[in-house]
Enzyme design. Structure first.
Site, PDB file in Angstrom:
ATOM      1  N   SER A 323       0.859  -1.189   0.000  1.00 59.21           N
ATOM      2  CA  SER A 323       0.000   0.000   0.000  1.00 59.21           C
ATOM      3  C   SER A 323       0.896   1.241   0.000  1.00 59.21           C
ATOM      4  O   SER A 323       1.634   1.454  -0.959  1.00 59.21           O
ATOM      5  CB  SER A 323      -0.946  -0.042   1.197  1.00 59.21           C
ATOM      6  OG  SER A 323      -2.013   0.859   1.019  1.00 59.21           O
ATOM      7  N   HIS A 436      -7.192  -5.860  -1.250  1.00 57.35           N
ATOM      8  CA  HIS A 436      -6.109  -5.097  -0.624  1.00 57.35           C
ATOM      9  C   HIS A 436      -5.581  -5.785   0.641  1.00 57.35           C
ATOM     10  O   HIS A 436      -4.486  -5.481   1.101  1.00 57.35           O
ATOM     11  CB  HIS A 436      -6.614  -3.694  -0.288  1.00 57.35           C
ATOM     12  CG  HIS A 436      -5.535  -2.668  -0.118  1.00 57.35           C
ATOM     13  ND1 HIS A 436      -4.690  -2.281  -1.134  1.00 57.35           N
ATOM     14  CD2 HIS A 436      -5.150  -1.949   0.975  1.00 57.35           C
ATOM     15  CE1 HIS A 436      -3.847  -1.364  -0.692  1.00 57.35           C
ATOM     16  NE2 HIS A 436      -4.092  -1.147   0.588  1.00 57.35           N
TER      17      HIS A 436
END
Length: 464
Positions: A323, A436
């Site tokens: 991320s 994610h």
């Protein structure tokens, strides 16, 4: 009308609703409403003015405690403050003018299970979590603003439950995985034994603290894991691991991937650069500075590790992160050649494409970088790792998921293609049906495959 949260009173006759009414572009601000569940009517309670409410909780039928900020000091990531809200007069009073701490647990780990509320009322107190330096704690506050810490042990309070003052915690302490703890007069006692087997059946490495001054008045906290069965005088490869967020923290709790790499013969080192949580608003605020002061902190930390731990082979060091950590990995390989291999996970490569595709909201890139494609296209591009892809010489692995709507697949595809275009060895590994959260809550077989892909990549370039 968008409902953000709703809290029902003890009698289940009323609810405090945080929401926003809008047409077209959603505003950053929100309002507090009092819903009467008997008459099915709703009345706005919050005073006039732009404000971003995070939560609202009944103390009694006349009074509530709410949490929020107006984004004026530190943007959307500003730490919220506590206010009392008089439900009769609709007046709001600031309770914690000097409170600069985040009210959630942002301590990183890839070994959590389950979930729970981060705030709850018990009696006259609102219980809530904070992240301070490298640990999270349980606290409570009353309607007068009197605040006290309920837990004091370092580590991570993941979830909790409070009833009549009795507190149960799910927490991570030292290198132990999650267990259930009972709190008695401020002292914790563990009451389950689900995960202690790992202490007996695996070799674990205790993180060694390494803090340093990166800039005048700026102390960066970091840690180093030595390789399992470390022999002094023997050279070992190393891995710099960078957390996501950026407003989260690394700490001393169990982190599977890093313990695995230590067992595979690597030094593993990690820190909380500027932009991280745990040290207040000013430390966390890197709006418009992505890739500058945070990059400097990480490079100076790497220098410090190599100076203190001279058995780390400076010619065999890799870098990885997910991320924001993936963004920073992409940024690093375009700005230095010191790392011999990289693994960018669920990364950002282009703020122009990321800004209006991400599910985090249209406002994130605008707030964090300080521009839109129309107000300052060049600034977004200047902070994009893709701009510097022609400078990369580091062999790079890209890990991404096809259902990642926070950082979409094109972020990896653009950087991967750019490196291939410029003749740099690279590999793209795309996980179908993952999102994610692959590294933390993905399917077990995919989590194993992900970790093996990264480790094999580092083995290839750092060991062979």
């Amino acid at each position: 009308f968008q409902v953000i949260s709703a809290e029902v009173n003890e009698e289940k006759t009323k609810a405090l609703v945080i929401g926003k009414a809008y047409t077209g572009k959603a505003p950053l601000s929100s309002e507090i409403y009092l819903a009467d569940l008997t008459t099915k009517t709703m009345e706005k309670m919050s005073p006039a003015g732009e404000f971003r409410y995070a939560s609202a909780h009944f103390i009694n039928d006349q009074e509530a405690i709410c949490l929020g900020h107006d984004c004026s000091r530190y943007g959307i990531n500003e730490n919220a403050r506590f206010y009392s809200l008089d439900l009769k007069t609709k007046t709001k009073k600031l309770l914690t003018p000097n409170f600069e701490t985040s009210t959630w647990n942002s301590v990183g780990s890839d070994c959590r299970f389950g979930g729970g509320e981060s705030m709850m009322i018990d009696g006259q107190y609102l219980y809530f979590m904070t992240t301070e330096r490298d640990s999270s704690y349980l606290n409570r506050i009353d309607s007068s603003g009197n605040m006290e810490k309920v837990t004091t042990e370092n580590g991570s309070v993941d979830f909790y439950s409070v009833k009549n003052g009795n507190v149960l915690l799910i927490a991570m302490r030292d290198l132990k995985l999650q267990e259930l703890y009972e709190l008695d007069d401020g002292k914790e006692s563990v009451i389950t034994d689900f995960n202690h087997w790992i202490q007996k059946e695996r070799k674990l490495v205790k993180p060694e603290p390494l803090s340093f001054q990166s800039a005048p008045g700026v102390v960066i906290d970091g840690w180093v894991l030595k390789p399992v069965d470390y022999e002094e005088g023997t050279k070992y490869p190393g891995i710099l691991n960078i957390h996501g967020g950026p407003k989260t923290v690394f700490g001393t709790v169990f982190f599977h991937e890093m313990q695995f790499w230590a067992n595979e013969g690597y030094f593993v080192f990690y820190c909380n650069p500027r932009g991280s949580d745990g040290k207040g608003n000013e430390f966390a605020d890197i709006r418009g500075k992505y890739g500058s002061i945070d990059y400097d902190d990480l490079m100076r930390f790497t220098d410090e590790v190599l100076k203190v731990y001279q058995d780390v082979d400076a010619e065999r060091v890799g870098v990885t992160g997910g991320s924001y950590g993936g963004f920073m990995t992409n940024w690093i390989i375009g700005h230095t050649h010191r790392f011999k291999a990289a693994a960018a996970q669920r990364s950002i490569s282009n703020w122009i494409s990321m800004g209006f595709t991400t599910d985090i909201g249209y406002y994130f890139a605008t707030d964090q970088i300080g521009a839109t494609p129309w107000s300052n296209h060049d600034k977004l591009w200047d902070h994009s790792p893709l701009k510097y892809a022609d400078q990369v010489t580091t062999p790079t692995l890209f890990i991404h998921s096809d259902e990642d709507y926070r950082c979409w697949m094109p972020e990896a595809l653009q950087m991967f293609t750019a490196l291939k275009f410029h003749g740099i060895e690279s590999r793209l590994c795309l996980f179908k049906g993952e999102n994610h959260e692959l590294s933390r809550s993905g399917k077990p077989k995919n989590r194993i495959s992900r970790l093996r892909e990264i480790t094999d990549w580092f083995d290839r370039f750092l060991k062979n």
